[in-house]
Design a protein around this motif. Sequence first.
Motif, PDB file in Angstrom:
ATOM      1  N   ASN A   1       0.824  -1.220   0.000  1.00  0.00           N
ATOM      2  CA  ASN A   1       0.000   0.000   0.000  1.00  0.00           C
ATOM      3  C   ASN A   1       0.854   1.264   0.000  1.00  0.00           C
TER       4      ASN A   1
ATOM      5  N   ALA B   1      -5.814   2.661  -0.420  1.00  0.00           N
ATOM      6  CA  ALA B   1      -4.538   2.227   0.151  1.00  0.00           C
ATOM      7  C   ALA B   1      -4.356   2.749   1.575  1.00  0.00           C
TER       8      ALA B   1
ATOM      9  N   ASP C   1      -6.619   0.726   3.809  1.00  0.00           N
ATOM     10  CA  ASP C   1      -6.081  -0.621   4.029  1.00  0.00           C
ATOM     11  C   ASP C   1      -4.895  -0.599   4.996  1.00  0.00           C
TER      12      ASP C   1
ATOM     13  N   PRO D   1      -6.326  -5.730   2.712  1.00  0.00           N
ATOM     14  CA  PRO D   1      -5.087  -4.932   2.780  1.00  0.00           C
ATOM     15  C   PRO D   1      -3.917  -5.576   2.058  1.00  0.00           C
TER      16      PRO D   1
ATOM     17  N   PRO E   1      -3.382  -3.995  -3.152  1.00  0.00           N
ATOM     18  CA  PRO E   1      -2.250  -3.419  -3.896  1.00  0.00           C
ATOM     19  C   PRO E   1      -1.655  -4.385  -4.913  1.00  0.00           C
TER      20      PRO E   1
END
Length: 314
Positions: free
Chosen positions: A44, A69, A72, A287, A291
């Motif tokens: 992230n 991001a 997360d 999380p 990404p």
Amino acid sequence: MVGFNSTSFHPATYQLTGFPGQEAAYHWIAVPFVVLYVTAVVGNCLVLCIVWKDRSLHQPMYLFLCMLAVNDLGMALSTLPTVLGTFCLHFTAIVFDGCLAQMFFIHSFTFVESGILLAMAFDRLVAICNPLRYAAILTHPRIVGIGLAAVIKGTSTNLPFPFLIKRLPVCKSNILSHAYCLHSDMMRLACGDTTVNNIYGLFATLFTCGFDSMFIILSYIKILKTVLSIASHKQRLTALNTCISHICAVLLFYVPIVAVAVMRRFGENVPHFVQILMSYLYLFVTPVLNPVIYSVKTKEIRKGIFRLFSRDVM
């Protein structure tokens, strides 16, 4: 012995639980959790760094991705102290107010993430259905307003939970089912009437995740109708390809929530170990994988990663 506050009948501390009966293997179980946390934080932060450095990415889609991001990161960091404390250090005690604070942040980040996913669906809706007015509709002030609305909605909806828990006397036990604090888990230990907690918990979930998921579905129905009206097969695929990452993020968020809810309601025969494992996946999957998905499926993010590392190598 459980220590209770004599005036409020709350335990001075709660005892967190990892995987019951597996305490001897906690140092091995801690390894995948450390890997997951490192992946979530690095992944992230990498997305945020790439968008920050490349001014060509200061567009609505990537600004919403930055919000996702940041959220997360918040979700990962809100559980990190107690999860790693439980598995790495065998430290399972958490003070009552600390447990309330962690519960507030976990649920807040969950509700806010749902709002951000809705905002990203709106972004894709405007980009595909009204591309000529995309820049005029999603201006930077409006994007900031949408982000603030998601945060305010998520946190304000979650605000009553600590007070609803604090009013309940706890006299059964002080042992929680996980290595982190959740409203349903703390409520389970109460010996008072939890009707208000149950009703408000259902309302909060429907008001946030329920409504958000409904509007996301309606957005994609509209997007699909628009895409199918495009004459060129190549253009249809190009338009749909811009939505793949967001669709994956939506599924990663909502499928574990539904799976855990169904398991808690109808999973009497499901092994307890599987139920606990699903609860951890519910918190870790978004999380860690968001990404990764956006890095793999979004060409601009992928190029940004290559540029960043090639510059470091040179």
